[in-house]
Write a protein that holds these residues in place. Sequence first.
Motif, short mmCIF file in Angstrom:
data_model
loop_
_atom_site.label_atom_id
_atom_site.label_comp_id
_atom_site.label_asym_id
_atom_site.label_seq_id
_atom_site.Cartn_x
_atom_site.Cartn_y
_atom_site.Cartn_z
N GLU A 1 -7.43 2.94 -0.81
CA GLU A 1 -6.00 2.63 -0.83
C GLU A 1 -5.54 2.40 -2.27
O GLU A 1 -6.27 1.84 -3.09
CB GLU A 1 -5.71 1.38 -0.01
CG GLU A 1 -5.97 1.55 1.48
CD GLU A 1 -5.68 0.28 2.26
OE1 GLU A 1 -5.61 0.34 3.49
OE2 GLU A 1 -5.52 -0.79 1.61
N GLU B 1 -2.84 6.43 0.27
CA GLU B 1 -4.22 6.31 0.77
C GLU B 1 -4.88 7.68 0.71
O GLU B 1 -4.28 8.70 1.08
CB GLU B 1 -4.24 5.78 2.20
CG GLU B 1 -5.62 5.65 2.80
CD GLU B 1 -5.59 5.17 4.25
OE1 GLU B 1 -5.51 3.96 4.46
OE2 GLU B 1 -5.60 6.05 5.14
N VAL C 1 0.87 -1.18 0.00
CA VAL C 1 0.00 0.00 0.00
C VAL C 1 0.89 1.22 0.00
O VAL C 1 1.58 1.52 0.99
CB VAL C 1 -0.95 -0.01 1.21
CG1 VAL C 1 -1.82 1.24 1.19
CG2 VAL C 1 -1.81 -1.27 1.21
#
Length: 258
Positions: free
Chosen positions: A142, A108, A105
């Motif tokens: 995300e 975000e 990730v």
Amino acid sequence: MARDGDINEPTREFPDYPTSESLRDRAEGSPGHDREYAPGAPASGGGPVRGLLWVLGAAALAVVVLLGVQATGLLPDFRNPFAKEQTDRSQPPLLKSIRDLSRYVAAEGNFQVVVDVQNDRRNVPDFLLNERTLFVGAGRVEAYVDFAKIADGAVVVSEDGKSAEIKLPAPQLGETDLDMDKSYVFAEQRGLINRLNDLVAGDPNRQQQIYKLAEDRITTAARDSGLTARAQENTRKMLEGLLRSLGYEKVTVTYTAP
């Protein structure tokens, strides 16, 4: 004309007046002056006051003793017989599946959207048939790179071992996570027929439709926000720093077409 025998007798028009004897008697009966009480004489006013003080003192002492005994734990706790009680009959959680994640990730985004939806009928007054909801939705999305999709030969190292080239799949956007703690219905208008329908049948999926519309709006906003470009840049910086710490002087990161 009054007689001589009636001169010293008080009348209604001329009440009795103090004399030297009566003043002396009053002085002798004043507080602080020693005198003897005749048998059967009424008690002074201090008796009831002292009795009341004794009663109050005894009550205060009893309360202090009771609190002290309760603090020691010798007496059971006093509970409200009408206190609110909660019974939890929930079932234990059931594990459905486990999967390994290989996502990195890299970015975000937090979004907020205002959804204003109205459903009505033509030629029907709003006070009879109308449904309008103003919903404030907050959610996050995300942007990640799936390392599990790296193909064979995606990592190429030079012969001298000083440079490396990595080809990664394009970043993707995850599902919109609507935060119900920060989302709320700001206003709602419903006609008379709509309210009667709620009492009779109701529509449990009515709010779900609003939530789904808010999630779609947030997803669209995430696509237009440049979140994937931020994920590309962050992933490139992470890999460059990692490989350079391993001794590579030049690191090149490219992405495949989405």
